[in-house]
Write a protein that holds these residues in place. Structure first.
Motif, mmCIF file in Angstrom:
data_model
loop_
_atom_site.group_PDB
_atom_site.id
_atom_site.type_symbol
_atom_site.label_atom_id
_atom_site.label_comp_id
_atom_site.label_asym_id
_atom_site.label_seq_id
_atom_site.Cartn_x
_atom_site.Cartn_y
_atom_site.Cartn_z
ATOM 1 N N ILE A 121 6.815 9.350 -1.187
ATOM 2 C CA ILE A 121 6.184 8.211 -1.203
ATOM 3 C C ILE A 121 6.473 7.170 -0.156
ATOM 4 O O ILE A 121 7.934 7.115 0.212
ATOM 5 C CB ILE A 121 6.271 7.193 -2.434
ATOM 6 N N GLY A 122 5.479 6.767 0.508
ATOM 7 C CA GLY A 122 5.745 5.863 1.695
ATOM 8 C C GLY A 122 4.779 4.596 1.523
ATOM 9 O O GLY A 122 3.916 4.696 0.688
ATOM 10 N N ALA A 166 1.600 7.681 7.549
ATOM 11 C CA ALA A 166 2.487 7.807 8.262
ATOM 12 C C ALA A 166 4.143 7.632 7.775
ATOM 13 O O ALA A 166 5.098 8.167 7.791
ATOM 14 C CB ALA A 166 2.679 7.082 9.589
ATOM 15 N N ALA A 167 4.159 6.679 6.690
ATOM 16 C CA ALA A 167 5.545 6.232 6.032
ATOM 17 C C ALA A 167 5.442 7.330 4.937
ATOM 18 O O ALA A 167 6.820 7.853 4.757
ATOM 19 C CB ALA A 167 5.346 4.828 5.173
ATOM 20 N N MET A 168 4.343 7.801 4.551
ATOM 21 C CA MET A 168 4.588 8.878 3.398
ATOM 22 C C MET A 168 5.332 10.129 4.128
ATOM 23 O O MET A 168 6.032 10.871 3.412
ATOM 24 C CB MET A 168 3.231 9.215 2.784
ATOM 25 N N TYR A 169 4.742 10.672 5.136
ATOM 26 C CA TYR A 169 5.017 11.904 5.921
ATOM 27 C C TYR A 169 6.580 11.719 6.532
ATOM 28 O O TYR A 169 7.467 12.403 6.547
ATOM 29 C CB TYR A 169 4.242 12.323 7.210
ATOM 30 N N ASP A 197 -3.734 16.641 -3.114
ATOM 31 C CA ASP A 197 -2.539 16.376 -3.856
ATOM 32 C C ASP A 197 -2.004 14.776 -3.388
ATOM 33 O O ASP A 197 -0.675 14.549 -3.453
ATOM 34 C CB ASP A 197 -1.156 17.216 -3.850
ATOM 35 N N GLU A 198 -2.827 14.081 -3.050
ATOM 36 C CA GLU A 198 -2.437 12.733 -2.319
ATOM 37 C C GLU A 198 -3.003 11.516 -3.119
ATOM 38 O O GLU A 198 -4.126 11.731 -3.758
ATOM 39 C CB GLU A 198 -3.008 12.419 -0.893
ATOM 40 N N PHE A 199 -2.303 10.704 -3.488
ATOM 41 C CA PHE A 199 -2.573 9.418 -4.461
ATOM 42 C C PHE A 199 -2.268 8.178 -3.747
ATOM 43 O O PHE A 199 -1.314 8.246 -2.875
ATOM 44 C CB PHE A 199 -1.694 9.466 -5.679
ATOM 45 N N GLY A 200 -3.096 7.077 -4.017
ATOM 46 C CA GLY A 200 -2.558 5.771 -3.416
ATOM 47 C C GLY A 200 -2.167 4.801 -4.447
ATOM 48 O O GLY A 200 -3.025 4.968 -5.558
ATOM 49 N N LEU A 201 -1.514 3.699 -4.244
ATOM 50 C CA LEU A 201 -1.380 2.691 -5.054
ATOM 51 C C LEU A 201 -1.371 1.402 -4.323
ATOM 52 O O LEU A 201 -1.064 1.186 -3.334
ATOM 53 C CB LEU A 201 -0.011 2.851 -5.868
ATOM 54 N N LEU A 202 -1.954 0.365 -4.947
ATOM 55 C CA LEU A 202 -2.077 -0.945 -4.437
ATOM 56 C C LEU A 202 -1.112 -1.891 -5.516
ATOM 57 O O LEU A 202 -1.625 -1.885 -6.425
ATOM 58 C CB LEU A 202 -3.407 -1.464 -4.270
ATOM 59 N N VAL A 252 0.889 -1.181 0.084
ATOM 60 C CA VAL A 252 -0.048 -0.147 0.038
ATOM 61 C C VAL A 252 0.930 1.166 -0.051
ATOM 62 O O VAL A 252 1.681 1.448 0.949
ATOM 63 C CB VAL A 252 -0.915 0.048 1.295
ATOM 64 N N LEU A 253 0.789 2.095 -1.078
ATOM 65 C CA LEU A 253 1.525 3.179 -1.127
ATOM 66 C C LEU A 253 0.803 4.355 -1.161
ATOM 67 O O LEU A 253 -0.255 4.362 -1.757
ATOM 68 C CB LEU A 253 2.383 3.286 -2.549
ATOM 69 N N PHE A 254 1.337 5.210 -0.459
ATOM 70 C CA PHE A 254 0.673 6.798 -0.416
ATOM 71 C C PHE A 254 1.819 7.748 -0.965
ATOM 72 O O PHE A 254 2.905 7.670 -0.582
ATOM 73 C CB PHE A 254 0.340 7.277 1.115
ATOM 74 N N LEU A 255 1.248 8.416 -1.848
ATOM 75 C CA LEU A 255 2.176 9.682 -2.441
ATOM 76 C C LEU A 255 1.442 10.936 -2.348
ATOM 77 O O LEU A 255 0.357 11.112 -2.419
ATOM 78 C CB LEU A 255 2.323 9.261 -4.219
ATOM 79 N N ASP A 256 2.383 11.951 -2.091
ATOM 80 C CA ASP A 256 2.107 13.356 -1.889
ATOM 81 C C ASP A 256 2.898 14.058 -2.816
ATOM 82 O O ASP A 256 4.130 13.977 -2.640
ATOM 83 C CB ASP A 256 2.297 13.682 -0.319
ATOM 84 N N VAL A 257 2.228 15.091 -3.381
ATOM 85 C CA VAL A 257 2.997 16.006 -4.353
ATOM 86 C C VAL A 257 3.898 16.898 -3.667
ATOM 87 O O VAL A 257 3.232 17.608 -2.930
ATOM 88 C CB VAL A 257 2.325 16.477 -5.279
ATOM 89 N N ASP A 258 5.111 17.055 -3.796
ATOM 90 C CA ASP A 258 5.707 18.156 -3.254
ATOM 91 C C ASP A 258 5.534 19.659 -3.829
ATOM 92 O O ASP A 258 5.593 19.454 -5.070
ATOM 93 C CB ASP A 258 7.362 17.647 -2.940
ATOM 94 N N ASN A 259 5.488 20.386 -2.920
ATOM 95 C CA ASN A 259 5.371 21.813 -3.437
ATOM 96 C C ASN A 259 4.242 22.295 -4.365
ATOM 97 O O ASN A 259 4.192 23.137 -4.988
ATOM 98 C CB ASN A 259 6.500 22.307 -4.257
ATOM 99 N N LEU A 260 3.084 21.660 -4.228
ATOM 100 C CA LEU A 260 1.847 21.637 -5.065
ATOM 101 C C LEU A 260 1.503 23.154 -4.658
ATOM 102 O O LEU A 260 0.915 23.910 -5.461
ATOM 103 C CB LEU A 260 0.885 20.747 -5.006
ATOM 104 N N LYS A 261 1.282 23.548 -3.183
ATOM 105 C CA LYS A 261 0.907 24.662 -3.099
ATOM 106 C C LYS A 261 1.566 25.929 -3.473
ATOM 107 O O LYS A 261 0.972 26.980 -3.930
ATOM 108 C CB LYS A 261 0.878 24.906 -1.386
#
Length: 159
Positions: free
Chosen positions: A129-130, A149-152, A86-91, A39-48
């Protein structure tokens, strides 16, 4: 109607609802058959910063491009979804830890070399990505919390 219930309007990929249902199914399959799933969580850096400097249309176009990259670089049996903002998930099914790490490195490289252009300006982007693996006692909610939590932690490392 089902298309709208399970797909993100902006990016055209799956949405949070579809992701959670897919994760619940995978948890059950892993428990029953001994399969594994990352289970992957992805957050875009600097989108704001991109939104603030170039407008929300630039940020939205970036999210669409990111979704295209993710979709193009997973197997048809895997899941990619926009969870919100700006968060995505992958399985990713049936990969070991090294293979997941390689996939993450590959995706981050794709983002780093991507030439995202908005109004003739190159806008670099990256992501954090965590991930975690489904365990025998896990629930979908618990896995989402662990992946988040892993993504952070990954985001903190990259700062």
């Amino acid at each position: 109607m089902k298309q709208h219930a399970y797909h993100d309007v902006l990016t055209g990929i799956s949405n949070r609802r579809f992701f959670v249902e897919s994760l619940e199914n995978r948890v059950e399959r892993c428990r029953r058959y001994g399969d594994n799933c990352a289970v992957l969580f992805l957050d875009v850096d600097n989108l704001k910063a991109i939104n603030d400097e170039h407008g929300h249309a630039a940020g939205d176009a970036l999210l669409v491009r990111l979704a295209e990259i993710l979709k193009a670089n997973i197997r048809t049996t895997d899941v990619v979804a926009r969870l919100g903002g700006d968060e995505f998930g992958l399985l990713l099914d049936n990969l070991n830890g090294d293979q997941v790490a390689d996939k993450i490195d590959f995706l981050l490289q794709q983002f780093g070399t991507e030439k995202y252009v908005h109004e003739d300006k190159k806008l670099p982007f990256g992501a954090s990505i965590g991930y975690c693996f489904v365990g025998p006692q896990d629930t979908a909610d618990g896995l989402m919390s662990r992946a988040d939590a892993a993504m952070y932690r990954a985001k903190d490392k990259s700062r």
